[in-house]
Design a protein around this motif. Sequence first.
Motif, PDB file in Angstrom:
ATOM      1  N   ASN A 261       0.727  -1.163  -0.174  1.00 25.17           N
ATOM      2  CA  ASN A 261      -0.042  -0.026  -0.006  1.00 25.17           C
ATOM      3  C   ASN A 261       0.799   1.252   0.105  1.00 25.17           C
ATOM      4  OD1 ASN A 261      -2.350   1.262  -0.267  1.00 25.17           O
ATOM      5  ND2 ASN A 261      -2.643   1.508   2.122  1.00 25.17           N
ATOM      6  N   LYS A 262       2.096   1.170  -0.617  1.00 23.08           N
ATOM      7  CA  LYS A 262       3.064   2.353  -0.671  1.00 23.08           C
ATOM      8  C   LYS A 262       2.807   3.005  -2.070  1.00 23.08           C
ATOM      9  CE  LYS A 262       7.739   2.812  -0.628  1.00 23.08           C
ATOM     10  NZ  LYS A 262       8.352   1.624  -1.238  1.00 23.08           N
ATOM     11  N   LEU A 263       2.400   4.258  -2.197  1.00 28.29           N
ATOM     12  CA  LEU A 263       2.316   4.803  -3.612  1.00 28.29           C
ATOM     13  C   LEU A 263       3.579   5.128  -4.189  1.00 28.29           C
ATOM     14  CD1 LEU A 263      -0.374   7.906  -3.141  1.00 28.29           C
ATOM     15  CD2 LEU A 263      -0.496   5.676  -4.405  1.00 28.29           C
ATOM     16  N   ASP A 264       3.714   4.619  -5.564  1.00 31.91           N
ATOM     17  CA  ASP A 264       4.879   4.947  -6.283  1.00 31.91           C
ATOM     18  C   ASP A 264       4.423   5.447  -7.939  1.00 31.91           C
ATOM     19  OD1 ASP A 264       7.393   5.463  -7.228  1.00 31.91           O
ATOM     20  OD2 ASP A 264       7.794   3.147  -7.167  1.00 31.91           O
ATOM     21  N   TYR A 265       5.273   6.114  -8.360  1.00 32.99           N
ATOM     22  CA  TYR A 265       5.166   6.333  -9.802  1.00 32.99           C
ATOM     23  C   TYR A 265       5.215   5.060 -10.744  1.00 32.99           C
ATOM     24  CZ  TYR A 265       5.037  11.263  -8.779  1.00 32.99           C
ATOM     25  OH  TYR A 265       4.429  12.463  -8.466  1.00 32.99           O
ATOM     26  N   VAL A 266       4.332   4.787 -11.756  1.00 27.58           N
ATOM     27  CA  VAL A 266       4.696   3.586 -12.479  1.00 27.58           C
ATOM     28  C   VAL A 266       5.875   4.086 -13.502  1.00 27.58           C
ATOM     29  CG1 VAL A 266       2.314   3.062 -12.483  1.00 27.58           C
ATOM     30  CG2 VAL A 266       3.006   4.285 -14.608  1.00 27.58           C
ATOM     31  N   TRP A 267       6.327   2.535 -13.823  1.00 27.37           N
ATOM     32  CA  TRP A 267       7.545   2.765 -15.014  1.00 27.37           C
ATOM     33  C   TRP A 267       7.124   2.505 -16.494  1.00 27.37           C
ATOM     34  CZ3 TRP A 267      12.302   3.957 -12.792  1.00 27.37           C
ATOM     35  CH2 TRP A 267      12.520   3.824 -11.442  1.00 27.37           C
ATOM     36  N   ALA A 268       7.817   3.159 -17.248  1.00 27.41           N
ATOM     37  CA  ALA A 268       7.097   3.151 -18.772  1.00 27.41           C
ATOM     38  C   ALA A 268       8.144   2.732 -19.779  1.00 27.41           C
ATOM     39  CB  ALA A 268       6.371   4.565 -18.878  1.00 27.41           C
ATOM     40  N   THR A 269       7.611   2.204 -20.705  1.00 30.08           N
ATOM     41  CA  THR A 269       8.389   2.213 -21.932  1.00 30.08           C
ATOM     42  C   THR A 269       7.411   2.552 -23.132  1.00 30.08           C
ATOM     43  OG1 THR A 269       7.448  -0.075 -22.899  1.00 30.08           O
ATOM     44  CG2 THR A 269       9.071  -0.173 -21.091  1.00 30.08           C
ATOM     45  N   SER A 270       8.019   2.760 -24.299  1.00 28.19           N
ATOM     46  CA  SER A 270       7.563   3.083 -25.395  1.00 28.19           C
ATOM     47  C   SER A 270       8.326   2.513 -26.624  1.00 28.19           C
ATOM     48  CB  SER A 270       7.186   4.512 -25.844  1.00 28.19           C
ATOM     49  OG  SER A 270       8.058   5.228 -26.015  1.00 28.19           O
ATOM     50  N   TRP A 271       7.815   1.885 -27.873  1.00 31.02           N
ATOM     51  CA  TRP A 271       8.657   1.485 -28.723  1.00 31.02           C
ATOM     52  C   TRP A 271       7.787   1.579 -30.184  1.00 31.02           C
ATOM     53  CZ3 TRP A 271       5.067  -2.751 -29.302  1.00 31.02           C
ATOM     54  CH2 TRP A 271       4.494  -3.104 -28.281  1.00 31.02           C
ATOM     55  N   GLY A 272       8.646   1.798 -31.202  1.00 28.29           N
ATOM     56  CA  GLY A 272       7.849   1.903 -32.445  1.00 28.29           C
ATOM     57  C   GLY A 272       8.667   1.575 -33.691  1.00 28.29           C
ATOM     58  N   VAL A 273       8.051   1.111 -34.781  1.00 29.98           N
ATOM     59  CA  VAL A 273       8.648   1.173 -36.026  1.00 29.98           C
ATOM     60  C   VAL A 273       7.632   1.539 -36.968  1.00 29.98           C
ATOM     61  CG1 VAL A 273       9.927  -0.935 -35.543  1.00 29.98           C
ATOM     62  CG2 VAL A 273       7.563  -1.273 -36.612  1.00 29.98           C
ATOM     63  N   SER A 274       7.862   2.292 -38.155  1.00 28.99           N
ATOM     64  CA  SER A 274       7.151   3.000 -38.978  1.00 28.99           C
ATOM     65  C   SER A 274       7.229   2.424 -40.399  1.00 28.99           C
ATOM     66  CB  SER A 274       7.436   4.296 -39.067  1.00 28.99           C
ATOM     67  OG  SER A 274       8.667   4.601 -39.751  1.00 28.99           O
ATOM     68  N   THR A 275       6.508   3.038 -41.411  1.00 34.14           N
ATOM     69  CA  THR A 275       6.576   2.705 -42.862  1.00 34.14           C
ATOM     70  C   THR A 275       8.060   3.041 -43.356  1.00 34.14           C
ATOM     71  OG1 THR A 275       5.456   4.792 -43.064  1.00 34.14           O
ATOM     72  CG2 THR A 275       4.300   2.821 -43.609  1.00 34.14           C
ATOM     73  N   ARG A 276       8.637   3.669 -42.596  1.00 37.71           N
ATOM     74  CA  ARG A 276      10.057   3.962 -42.944  1.00 37.71           C
ATOM     75  C   ARG A 276      10.868   2.438 -43.235  1.00 37.71           C
ATOM     76  NH1 ARG A 276      15.380   6.465 -39.589  1.00 37.71           N
ATOM     77  NH2 ARG A 276      15.473   7.888 -41.278  1.00 37.71           N
ATOM     78  N   LEU A 277      10.347   1.522 -42.691  1.00 33.72           N
ATOM     79  CA  LEU A 277      11.068  -0.045 -42.743  1.00 33.72           C
ATOM     80  C   LEU A 277      11.012  -0.484 -43.993  1.00 33.72           C
ATOM     81  CD1 LEU A 277       9.518  -1.972 -39.906  1.00 33.72           C
ATOM     82  CD2 LEU A 277      11.859  -1.206 -40.094  1.00 33.72           C
ATOM     83  N   ILE A 278       9.836   0.158 -44.944  1.00 35.19           N
ATOM     84  CA  ILE A 278       9.681   0.086 -46.363  1.00 35.19           C
ATOM     85  C   ILE A 278      10.802   0.714 -46.980  1.00 35.19           C
ATOM     86  CG2 ILE A 278       8.438   0.366 -48.457  1.00 35.19           C
ATOM     87  CD1 ILE A 278       5.944   0.024 -46.786  1.00 35.19           C
ATOM     88  N   GLY A 279      11.414   1.869 -46.603  1.00 39.54           N
ATOM     89  CA  GLY A 279      12.425   2.303 -47.384  1.00 39.54           C
ATOM     90  C   GLY A 279      13.719   1.499 -46.891  1.00 39.54           C
ATOM     91  N   ALA A 280      13.860   1.060 -45.841  1.00 40.08           N
ATOM     92  CA  ALA A 280      14.936   0.109 -45.261  1.00 40.08           C
ATOM     93  C   ALA A 280      15.071  -0.937 -46.463  1.00 40.08           C
ATOM     94  CB  ALA A 280      14.890  -0.226 -43.827  1.00 40.08           C
TER      95      ALA A 280
END
Length: 491
Positions: A261-280
């Motif tokens: 019952n201790k309050l803490d901020y959550v830990w985050a991630t984000s990750w992405g790939v795009s249509t740039r992969l088509i160029g690759a």
Amino acid sequence: MSKEITSRQQDYSQWYNDLILKGGLADYSAVRGCMVIKPYGYALWENMRDQLDKMFKETGHQNAYFPLFIPKSFLSKEAAHVEGFAKECAVVTHYRLMNDPNGGGIIVDPEAKLEEELIIRPTSETIIWNTYKTWVQSYRDLPLLINQWANVVRWEMRTRLFLRTTEFLWQEGHTAHATAQEAIDETIQMLNVYAEFAEEWMAMPVIKGVKSINERFAGAVDTYCIEAMMQDGKALQAGTSHFLGQNFAKAFDVKFSDKQNKLDYVWATSWGVSTRLIGALVMAHSDDEGLVLPPKLAPIQVVIIPIYKGDEQKNLIDEKVKDLMLMFKALGIKAKYDDNDNNRPGWKFAEYEMKGVPVRIAIGARDLEKNVVEVARRDTKEKMTVSIDGLAEAIHVLLNDIQQNIYSKARKYRDENISKADTWEEFEKLLDGAGGFISAHWDGSAETENKIKELSKATIRCIPLNNLQEEGKCILTGNPSKERVLFARAY
RNA sequence: CGGGAUGUAGCGCAGCCCGGUAGCGCACACGUCUGGGGGGCGUGGGGUCGCAAGUUCGAAUCUUGUCAUCCCGACCA
């Protein structure tokens, strides 16, 4: 042949543009910096998307969708984030048009000004974290594993088809975790998913690593990436996975109660790939005759071209091809029978080569008599005569072989173009020569990195994971260094 | 935002310097001969020459302005 495509040697950039346009992947549009993705290009994207989506779901993620618009105030909540994106945002200021009272068409209605401007998302961290605040109360709500397929807008100064367009399609994963370690594990897991996709599906070798501070995502604690090498020796960042620490949780006040019952901020991630992969993908494998697509992602894996004189021959070929198509289908091979009578065989050969179809089968009356077909593979341009008996199985094997072969070829090229530099002179010489990745010592300071960039246009692509630790001296300053990092000129 | 180009038929371009009925190739339509590497022949349709103003008897062409796109740099996935 290939009279319409500029050769790589002549003008690499033009070659790339020619492939995209003439291969039928995309077109320029009426809007500056934005492109139209044509059916063939979109089919390629759908194949990539479907496979990635499957991999995301296999690792426990769910898809959701968040708004295109972000209230302006959201963007300023995370300091580094706003600094990174502020310069390239499209802003919605009004919500209505009207007829110009002075005539001459339509104007923005000055009465219809928004109280708070809306930003068209350049990325969705802010709107998503603002939402997560209401979704997360307890450790029982975690982890939150969400992905979104979306379009985003970044108002870039200079654009290039697929590699950098004002609007582009991508996926962005946004996850929330109870502990830092769990979030870091997630970050690495998704990096591995991207690497596996690039290597296994795109047949494009990549190096996994972590970004230097300068190259880090705006708002991240650590940015991991996969870096690929293009045929001109330049690097292309093919995917990123960020450990965001508690930065966004703090900015958007996303707290949870843990088991004690201790309050803490959550830990985050984000990750992405795009249509740039088509160029690759295009730049990794294609040649001066056109696109070369990996079988696992090609919208058409096999094209069958009939060669005939008169209806009688055509009918015989049609009959045989009907059987073949069924056998291909049974083995999951995506085949197209092009019996369009408007174009002649030679035209079709050139056309499908330009489009990068991995395997072409030509079948004529002459072949039918001998119960064979002519099989041509796009990657090596090799032609062979193959018996119709067991053809589908043979093609299945061939497709796998092509997938392997283009990977090996790209891998060999990349490995041959990673070199070591121990002095500044060596470094410059390598860059101005073949280019590629240059493994060199760096003193670890942002200042030195900037200076190197200024002097050579090369940036640190990444510090490879599991990097060998060795004593050395920075190529620029001579200060002590513990490991080599990879430099390159990049897209 | 700096530099360089380009806007003429669906696409690619010539014509502009030296003003006088808008042309070529590809594509398209019809016919025909063809068909194993971007076919041949014949006939035909399609364009307010980016937009606006000016000079002129007359402007794709000369002048001024304007808009747009592409390419090269700095910025970025």
